[in-house]
Design a protein around this motif. Structure first.
Motif, mmCIF file in Angstrom:
data_model
loop_
_atom_site.group_PDB
_atom_site.id
_atom_site.type_symbol
_atom_site.label_atom_id
_atom_site.label_comp_id
_atom_site.label_asym_id
_atom_site.label_seq_id
_atom_site.Cartn_x
_atom_site.Cartn_y
_atom_site.Cartn_z
ATOM 1 N N TYR A 28 0.847 -1.204 0.000
ATOM 2 C CA TYR A 28 0.000 0.000 0.000
ATOM 3 C C TYR A 28 0.882 1.254 0.000
ATOM 4 C CZ TYR A 28 -3.209 3.591 1.653
ATOM 5 O OH TYR A 28 -3.923 4.748 1.789
ATOM 6 N N ASP A 29 1.922 1.261 0.856
ATOM 7 C CA ASP A 29 2.814 2.422 0.928
ATOM 8 C C ASP A 29 3.513 2.671 -0.405
ATOM 9 O OD1 ASP A 29 2.112 2.731 3.567
ATOM 10 O OD2 ASP A 29 3.878 1.669 4.353
ATOM 11 N N THR A 30 3.938 1.598 -1.072
ATOM 12 C CA THR A 30 4.606 1.715 -2.375
ATOM 13 C C THR A 30 3.660 2.324 -3.402
ATOM 14 O OG1 THR A 30 5.902 -0.242 -1.847
ATOM 15 C CG2 THR A 30 5.874 0.457 -4.141
ATOM 16 N N LYS A 31 2.422 1.857 -3.415
ATOM 17 C CA LYS A 31 1.425 2.391 -4.353
ATOM 18 C C LYS A 31 1.138 3.856 -4.041
ATOM 19 C CE LYS A 31 0.170 -1.583 -6.407
ATOM 20 N NZ LYS A 31 0.155 -1.860 -7.812
ATOM 21 N N MET A 32 1.088 4.208 -2.769
ATOM 22 C CA MET A 32 0.791 5.594 -2.384
ATOM 23 C C MET A 32 1.919 6.542 -2.792
ATOM 24 S SD MET A 32 -2.208 5.693 -1.421
ATOM 25 C CE MET A 32 -2.278 7.387 -0.926
ATOM 26 N N LYS A 33 3.174 6.061 -2.761
ATOM 27 C CA LYS A 33 4.292 6.896 -3.232
ATOM 28 C C LYS A 33 4.052 7.289 -4.692
ATOM 29 C CE LYS A 33 8.041 5.220 -0.327
ATOM 30 N NZ LYS A 33 9.246 4.381 -0.285
ATOM 31 N N LYS A 34 3.607 6.312 -5.500
ATOM 32 C CA LYS A 34 3.330 6.586 -6.911
ATOM 33 C C LYS A 34 2.157 7.551 -7.061
ATOM 34 C CE LYS A 34 5.630 4.999 -10.158
ATOM 35 N NZ LYS A 34 6.640 5.880 -10.757
ATOM 36 N N VAL A 35 1.124 7.389 -6.231
ATOM 37 C CA VAL A 35 -0.038 8.291 -6.282
ATOM 38 C C VAL A 35 0.417 9.725 -6.027
ATOM 39 C CG1 VAL A 35 -2.175 8.949 -5.094
ATOM 40 C CG2 VAL A 35 -1.772 6.568 -5.678
ATOM 41 N N PHE A 36 1.228 9.923 -4.979
ATOM 42 C CA PHE A 36 1.709 11.272 -4.661
ATOM 43 C C PHE A 36 2.581 11.824 -5.787
ATOM 44 C CE2 PHE A 36 0.836 10.090 -0.148
ATOM 45 C CZ PHE A 36 -0.017 11.145 0.131
ATOM 46 N N GLU A 37 3.398 10.970 -6.386
ATOM 47 C CA GLU A 37 4.262 11.387 -7.495
ATOM 48 C C GLU A 37 3.420 11.882 -8.680
ATOM 49 O OE1 GLU A 37 7.146 8.851 -10.262
ATOM 50 O OE2 GLU A 37 7.600 8.624 -8.118
ATOM 51 N N PHE A 38 2.379 11.121 -9.022
ATOM 52 C CA PHE A 38 1.513 11.506 -10.138
ATOM 53 C C PHE A 38 0.783 12.809 -9.854
ATOM 54 C CE2 PHE A 38 1.054 6.737 -11.225
ATOM 55 C CZ PHE A 38 2.184 6.785 -12.026
ATOM 56 N N ILE A 39 0.298 12.980 -8.636
ATOM 57 C CA ILE A 39 -0.451 14.189 -8.289
ATOM 58 C C ILE A 39 0.476 15.403 -8.309
ATOM 59 C CG2 ILE A 39 -1.661 15.341 -6.391
ATOM 60 C CD1 ILE A 39 -3.053 12.649 -5.876
ATOM 61 N N GLU A 40 1.726 15.243 -7.846
ATOM 62 C CA GLU A 40 2.688 16.350 -7.881
ATOM 63 C C GLU A 40 2.984 16.791 -9.311
ATOM 64 O OE1 GLU A 40 6.286 15.696 -5.680
ATOM 65 O OE2 GLU A 40 5.161 15.181 -3.869
ATOM 66 N N GLU A 41 2.959 15.835 -10.253
ATOM 67 C CA GLU A 41 3.196 16.169 -11.663
ATOM 68 C C GLU A 41 1.983 16.843 -12.293
ATOM 69 O OE1 GLU A 41 4.309 12.560 -13.652
ATOM 70 O OE2 GLU A 41 6.140 12.351 -12.479
ATOM 71 N N GLY A 42 0.855 16.893 -11.563
ATOM 72 C CA GLY A 42 -0.339 17.552 -12.079
ATOM 73 C C GLY A 42 -1.288 16.611 -12.804
ATOM 74 N N ASP A 43 -1.094 15.308 -12.666
ATOM 75 C CA ASP A 43 -1.965 14.349 -13.338
ATOM 76 C C ASP A 43 -3.076 13.875 -12.410
ATOM 77 O OD1 ASP A 43 -0.392 14.365 -15.655
ATOM 78 O OD2 ASP A 43 0.969 12.864 -14.817
ATOM 79 N N LYS A 44 -4.174 13.433 -13.009
ATOM 80 C CA LYS A 44 -5.248 12.818 -12.234
ATOM 81 C C LYS A 44 -4.863 11.363 -11.990
ATOM 82 C CE LYS A 44 -8.996 15.587 -14.102
ATOM 83 N NZ LYS A 44 -10.292 15.563 -14.762
ATOM 84 N N VAL A 45 -5.384 10.796 -10.902
ATOM 85 C CA VAL A 45 -5.073 9.410 -10.570
ATOM 86 C C VAL A 45 -6.368 8.629 -10.409
ATOM 87 C CG1 VAL A 45 -3.960 7.865 -8.917
ATOM 88 C CG2 VAL A 45 -2.958 10.090 -9.389
ATOM 89 N N LYS A 46 -6.450 7.525 -11.131
ATOM 90 C CA LYS A 46 -7.610 6.633 -11.037
ATOM 91 C C LYS A 46 -7.168 5.425 -10.210
ATOM 92 C CE LYS A 46 -10.420 3.878 -14.217
ATOM 93 N NZ LYS A 46 -10.595 3.631 -15.657
#
Length: 179
Positions: free
Chosen positions: A110-128
């Motif tokens: 879960y923590d690994t997936k959340m790191k990616k979620v935060f990375e995508f949001i910082e780049e300005g992308d939406k996350v599904k």
């Protein structure tokens, strides 16, 4: 063979109006050095521009009276096109990135997936965020809802929920967008 009728050359289809295409009788004139020469008749301004070896280009047609400058039309169009290309090149399109999880995901995964979620949001992308159910997991929808609520709680500072969790067949979806 058909000839083009004599008279005025065709109106420019794109770009600013210049010289004889300027339709207003009076214009506010700015010379090649950027100095305001005041309001004058269009014909008089065109003559002054030709003496300077330049064109009279309408830069602000919606003003009252319209603003015209002494410029080289070709150079003006070239620079405007270059500026438009640069703006098109630097604009960022928003993409939708997908993160897939399972309802019984372990803490480290879960923590690994959340790191990616935060990375995508910082780049300005939406996350599904997609939760896939297999077999008997489908009977325990509340487990999936708890995982998505945990994701929502963890990302509350940086993202807003654009689409709340909902079931679609064997998967549960939620969409997050940057704040």
């Amino acid at each position: 063979m058909m000839r083009r009728p004599l008279g005025q050359p065709p109106m420019p289809l794109n770009g600013p109006r210049y010289n004889e295409f300027i339709q207003s009788p009076k214009v506010r004139v700015i010379d090649e050095n950027g100095e305001n020469l005041g309001v004058m008749y269009t014909r008089e301004a065109m003559e002054q521009a030709q003496e300077a070896g330049l064109d009279l280009v309408e830069v602000s047609p919606n003003a009252d009276p319209p603003v015209a400058k002494f410029l080289d039309v070709g150079k003006f169009k070239y620079e405007a096109q270059k500026k438009a290309n640069l703006a098109r090149k630097t604009q960022k399109t928003q993409e939708i990135k997908e993160i897939k999880m399972r309802p019984n995901i372990d803490d480290h995964d879960y923590d690994t997936k959340m790191k990616k979620v935060f990375e995508f949001i910082e780049e300005g992308d939406k996350v599904k965020v997609t939760l896939r159910f297999r077999g008997r997991e489908l009977a325990h929808g509340q487990l999936g809802m708890q995982v998505l609520q945990r994701v929502q709680a963890d990302t509350i500072e940086v993202a807003k929920v654009e689409q709340f969790p909902r079931m679609e067949g064997r998967q549960m979806l939620m969409v997050l967008a940057p704040k």
